[in-house]
Design a protein around this motif. Structure first.
Motif, mmCIF file in Angstrom:
data_model
loop_
_atom_site.group_PDB
_atom_site.id
_atom_site.type_symbol
_atom_site.label_atom_id
_atom_site.label_comp_id
_atom_site.label_asym_id
_atom_site.label_seq_id
_atom_site.Cartn_x
_atom_site.Cartn_y
_atom_site.Cartn_z
ATOM 1 N N ARG A 67 -6.339 27.554 58.210
ATOM 2 C CA ARG A 67 -6.435 27.368 59.667
ATOM 3 C C ARG A 67 -7.534 26.361 59.999
ATOM 4 O O ARG A 67 -7.388 25.574 60.934
ATOM 5 C CB ARG A 67 -6.703 28.688 60.374
ATOM 6 N N ALA A 68 -8.634 26.400 59.247
ATOM 7 C CA ALA A 68 -9.704 25.428 59.461
ATOM 8 C C ALA A 68 -9.177 24.015 59.208
ATOM 9 O O ALA A 68 -9.477 23.086 59.963
ATOM 10 C CB ALA A 68 -10.889 25.728 58.545
ATOM 11 N N ARG A 69 -8.373 23.855 58.170
ATOM 12 C CA ARG A 69 -7.800 22.531 57.861
ATOM 13 C C ARG A 69 -6.863 22.084 58.974
ATOM 14 O O ARG A 69 -6.838 20.902 59.342
ATOM 15 C CB ARG A 69 -7.068 22.586 56.513
ATOM 16 N N GLU A 70 -6.087 23.014 59.526
ATOM 17 C CA GLU A 70 -5.214 22.681 60.655
ATOM 18 C C GLU A 70 -6.027 22.237 61.863
ATOM 19 O O GLU A 70 -5.638 21.313 62.579
ATOM 20 C CB GLU A 70 -4.347 23.879 61.021
ATOM 21 N N MET A 71 -7.140 22.904 62.101
ATOM 22 C CA MET A 71 -8.015 22.549 63.208
ATOM 23 C C MET A 71 -8.547 21.134 63.023
ATOM 24 O O MET A 71 -8.602 20.342 63.965
ATOM 25 C CB MET A 71 -9.179 23.538 63.294
ATOM 26 N N LEU A 72 -8.910 20.788 61.802
ATOM 27 C CA LEU A 72 -9.396 19.439 61.519
ATOM 28 C C LEU A 72 -8.311 18.396 61.772
ATOM 29 O O LEU A 72 -8.585 17.320 62.297
ATOM 30 C CB LEU A 72 -9.898 19.344 60.078
ATOM 31 N N GLU A 73 -7.091 18.722 61.419
ATOM 32 C CA GLU A 73 -5.983 17.789 61.663
ATOM 33 C C GLU A 73 -5.788 17.575 63.159
ATOM 34 O O GLU A 73 -5.561 16.449 63.616
ATOM 35 C CB GLU A 73 -4.694 18.306 61.026
ATOM 36 N N GLY A 74 -5.886 18.650 63.939
ATOM 37 C CA GLY A 74 -5.785 18.519 65.392
ATOM 38 C C GLY A 74 -6.889 17.648 65.961
ATOM 39 O O GLY A 74 -6.655 16.844 66.869
ATOM 40 N N ALA A 75 -8.090 17.783 65.424
ATOM 41 C CA ALA A 75 -9.207 16.958 65.881
ATOM 42 C C ALA A 75 -8.979 15.496 65.535
ATOM 43 O O ALA A 75 -9.225 14.609 66.356
ATOM 44 C CB ALA A 75 -10.516 17.456 65.278
ATOM 45 N N VAL A 76 -8.503 15.231 64.330
ATOM 46 C CA VAL A 76 -8.230 13.851 63.912
ATOM 47 C C VAL A 76 -7.197 13.222 64.848
ATOM 48 O O VAL A 76 -7.349 12.073 65.272
ATOM 49 C CB VAL A 76 -7.738 13.802 62.448
ATOM 50 N N LEU A 77 -6.175 13.959 65.198
ATOM 51 C CA LEU A 77 -5.130 13.428 66.071
ATOM 52 C C LEU A 77 -5.627 13.183 67.496
ATOM 53 O O LEU A 77 -5.103 12.319 68.198
ATOM 54 C CB LEU A 77 -3.931 14.374 66.085
ATOM 55 N N ALA A 78 -6.634 13.929 67.932
ATOM 56 C CA ALA A 78 -7.154 13.790 69.291
ATOM 57 C C ALA A 78 -8.183 12.670 69.421
ATOM 58 O O ALA A 78 -8.428 12.185 70.525
ATOM 59 C CB ALA A 78 -7.784 15.113 69.737
ATOM 60 N N LEU A 79 -8.782 12.264 68.319
ATOM 61 C CA LEU A 79 -9.838 11.257 68.360
ATOM 62 C C LEU A 79 -9.274 9.847 68.534
ATOM 63 O O LEU A 79 -8.135 9.566 68.132
ATOM 64 C CB LEU A 79 -10.644 11.297 67.056
ATOM 65 N N PRO A 80 -10.077 8.952 69.100
ATOM 66 C CA PRO A 80 -9.690 7.538 69.120
ATOM 67 C C PRO A 80 -9.541 7.017 67.692
ATOM 68 O O PRO A 80 -10.105 7.587 66.748
ATOM 69 C CB PRO A 80 -10.863 6.854 69.825
ATOM 70 N N ARG A 81 -8.829 5.928 67.530
ATOM 71 C CA ARG A 81 -8.443 5.412 66.216
ATOM 72 C C ARG A 81 -9.621 5.258 65.246
ATOM 73 O O ARG A 81 -9.558 5.717 64.119
ATOM 74 C CB ARG A 81 -7.731 4.074 66.383
ATOM 75 N N ARG A 82 -10.699 4.610 65.664
ATOM 76 C CA ARG A 82 -11.823 4.365 64.760
ATOM 77 C C ARG A 82 -12.498 5.668 64.329
ATOM 78 O O ARG A 82 -12.793 5.869 63.152
ATOM 79 C CB ARG A 82 -12.834 3.460 65.443
ATOM 80 N N ALA A 83 -12.735 6.549 65.280
ATOM 81 C CA ALA A 83 -13.361 7.837 64.967
ATOM 82 C C ALA A 83 -12.436 8.688 64.103
ATOM 83 O O ALA A 83 -12.888 9.367 63.180
ATOM 84 C CB ALA A 83 -13.717 8.573 66.260
ATOM 85 N N ALA A 84 -11.150 8.641 64.400
ATOM 86 C CA ALA A 84 -10.180 9.396 63.602
ATOM 87 C C ALA A 84 -10.181 8.921 62.160
ATOM 88 O O ALA A 84 -10.114 9.728 61.225
ATOM 89 C CB ALA A 84 -8.783 9.253 64.203
#
Length: 98
Positions: A67-84
């Motif tokens: 679930r923690a890994r899923e949360m990280l994936e959601g964060a990556v998808l929400a971030l702007p391109r460079r930050a992601a």
């Protein structure tokens, strides 16, 4: 808040911004999830994890690394391109260990 090591100050700012604006994140969610995922992939018995083990339904309480890994994936998808890209590099380095 625990720091997210391996990313720039600008990416840290973007992480804080999405944690404040997304209803599925909270303050420190990315750092907590990353610490849980990092701790899990570093354990020698990580392959013995049973996804269907019973336990608390609050994953941060009992520490469900998937679930923690899923949360990280959601964060990556929400971030702007460079930050992601920066956060994805940190997460994928851990995925390679797993």
């Amino acid at each position: 808040m625990r720091p997210v090591h391996g990313v720039s100050r600008r990416t840290l700012y973007e992480i804080v911004r999405i944690e404040e604006t997304r209803n599925y994140l909270w303050s420190g969610a990315v750092a907590e999830s990353l610490a849980l995922w990092r701790g899990f992939v570093g354990r020698p018995d990580r392959r013995l994890w049973q996804d269907d083990e019973s336990g608390c339904t609050e994953w941060l309480c009992c520490g469900d690394p998937l679930r923690a890994r899923e949360m990280l994936e959601g964060a990556v998808l929400a971030l702007p391109r460079r930050a992601a890209r920066e956060l994805r590099a940190v997460v994928h380095a851990l995925d390679d260990v797993y």
